[in-house]
Scaffold this motif. Sequence first.
Motif, short mmCIF file in Angstrom:
data_model
loop_
_atom_site.label_atom_id
_atom_site.label_comp_id
_atom_site.label_asym_id
_atom_site.label_seq_id
_atom_site.Cartn_x
_atom_site.Cartn_y
_atom_site.Cartn_z
N SER A 246 0.81 -1.22 0.00
CA SER A 246 0.00 0.00 0.00
C SER A 246 0.84 1.26 0.00
O SER A 246 0.32 2.35 -0.27
CB SER A 246 -0.93 0.01 1.22
N GLN A 247 2.14 1.15 0.28
CA GLN A 247 3.00 2.31 0.32
C GLN A 247 3.68 2.62 -1.02
O GLN A 247 4.23 3.70 -1.18
CB GLN A 247 4.08 2.12 1.41
N PHE A 248 3.62 1.67 -1.96
CA PHE A 248 4.30 1.96 -3.22
C PHE A 248 3.60 1.41 -4.46
O PHE A 248 4.09 1.62 -5.58
CB PHE A 248 5.76 1.45 -3.18
N VAL A 249 2.47 0.74 -4.30
CA VAL A 249 1.75 0.17 -5.44
C VAL A 249 0.34 0.74 -5.49
O VAL A 249 -0.32 0.88 -4.45
CB VAL A 249 1.69 -1.37 -5.35
N THR A 253 -5.21 3.57 -11.15
CA THR A 253 -4.74 4.95 -11.18
C THR A 253 -3.95 5.22 -9.91
O THR A 253 -3.97 4.43 -8.97
CB THR A 253 -5.89 5.97 -11.28
N CYS A 254 -3.31 6.38 -9.87
CA CYS A 254 -2.52 6.74 -8.69
C CYS A 254 -3.39 7.11 -7.49
O CYS A 254 -2.86 7.42 -6.42
CB CYS A 254 -1.58 7.90 -9.02
N ARG A 255 -4.69 7.10 -7.65
CA ARG A 255 -5.59 7.46 -6.54
C ARG A 255 -5.93 6.25 -5.66
O ARG A 255 -6.48 6.45 -4.57
CB ARG A 255 -6.90 8.05 -7.09
N THR A 256 -5.62 5.04 -6.09
CA THR A 256 -6.07 3.85 -5.38
C THR A 256 -4.89 2.99 -4.95
O THR A 256 -4.34 2.22 -5.77
CB THR A 256 -7.02 3.00 -6.25
N PRO A 257 -4.45 3.09 -3.68
CA PRO A 257 -3.37 2.23 -3.20
C PRO A 257 -3.79 0.76 -3.24
O PRO A 257 -4.94 0.42 -2.99
CB PRO A 257 -3.13 2.70 -1.77
N GLU A 258 -2.85 -0.10 -3.57
CA GLU A 258 -3.09 -1.53 -3.53
C GLU A 258 -3.16 -1.99 -2.08
O GLU A 258 -2.28 -1.67 -1.28
CB GLU A 258 -1.96 -2.28 -4.25
N PRO A 259 -4.20 -2.73 -1.68
CA PRO A 259 -4.30 -3.17 -0.28
C PRO A 259 -3.16 -4.11 0.09
O PRO A 259 -2.64 -4.87 -0.75
CB PRO A 259 -5.65 -3.92 -0.24
N ASP A 260 -2.75 -4.05 1.35
CA ASP A 260 -1.73 -4.98 1.86
C ASP A 260 -2.34 -6.37 2.02
O ASP A 260 -3.53 -6.52 2.26
CB ASP A 260 -1.21 -4.50 3.21
N HIS A 261 -1.49 -7.39 1.88
CA HIS A 261 -1.95 -8.76 2.06
C HIS A 261 -1.20 -9.36 3.24
O HIS A 261 -0.03 -9.12 3.40
CB HIS A 261 -1.69 -9.59 0.80
#
Length: 261
Positions: A246-249, A253-261
């Motif tokens: 979530s800190q770099f992916v 779009t750049c508005r939606t951080p990828e959730p951590d797993h």
Amino acid sequence: MEFLEVIRKRKTTNGPFLEQPVSKEHQHLLMEAASRAPSHFNSQPWRFVLVENKAVIHRIAELGGSSMERLIAEGRFFERYRPYFRFSEKEMEERGDGILIDQLPGPLRPFTRQIMSPGALGLLRTLGVPRMLGEDNRKLVAGSPLLLAALLDKQEYRPGELSGFYSVLGLGMAIENVWLTTVELGMGIQFVSTPMEIPEAWEEVKRVLEVPDNLELMAVYRLGYVPPERPRPRIDWKSDHRKRLSQFVFRDTCRTPEPDH
């Protein structure tokens, strides 16, 4: 090793290498790995110098040590790199980047934060830290059985133009191939960066390596086989942490951080 295991084991070697020379076979494997990197239109703009000559290594070591001493004594080292210093595991866990200052000689430990701050030049000089770090740096480079100089062909490396960007990108990928291959070969590698920060020192490195006008010296690395027991320098740090997804992916779009797993 499995490929992903090699990636996960990639490290920077802060400590000394074995005195054992790096075999020609392994040197050529490193260069083959570099040559397999992608480059713009297969331009392969990289050039490398393999340095085993002790006189050359020792001269570059002297430049590395004196540059480190000067950068510390003048405060430029801390001014430039203070944003990356971390002083606790908690801070490393939260941020996932930077270096954890986890090893200092006993007399310096009470002053950890002060030593790593830009306003501590008087304390640093009193404790002899610039000279100590400079000498440690010199010994590490001088004790390396192999240096690797990375250069770019100026026909491709034209700063300010796209070919300049492409060639730097290609060299970066070539160096990463070298770095990963050292893991497979039981070797270590470290960037000899301090002479780059002192223009006259960097010019002297170019002179020592007899760099011609058509090539641009970009970086120097020290390499060697790593000992089974890896002694750490008197002042050392760890940089094993990595940012969470979530800190770099981002997703879509750049508005939606990828959730951590």
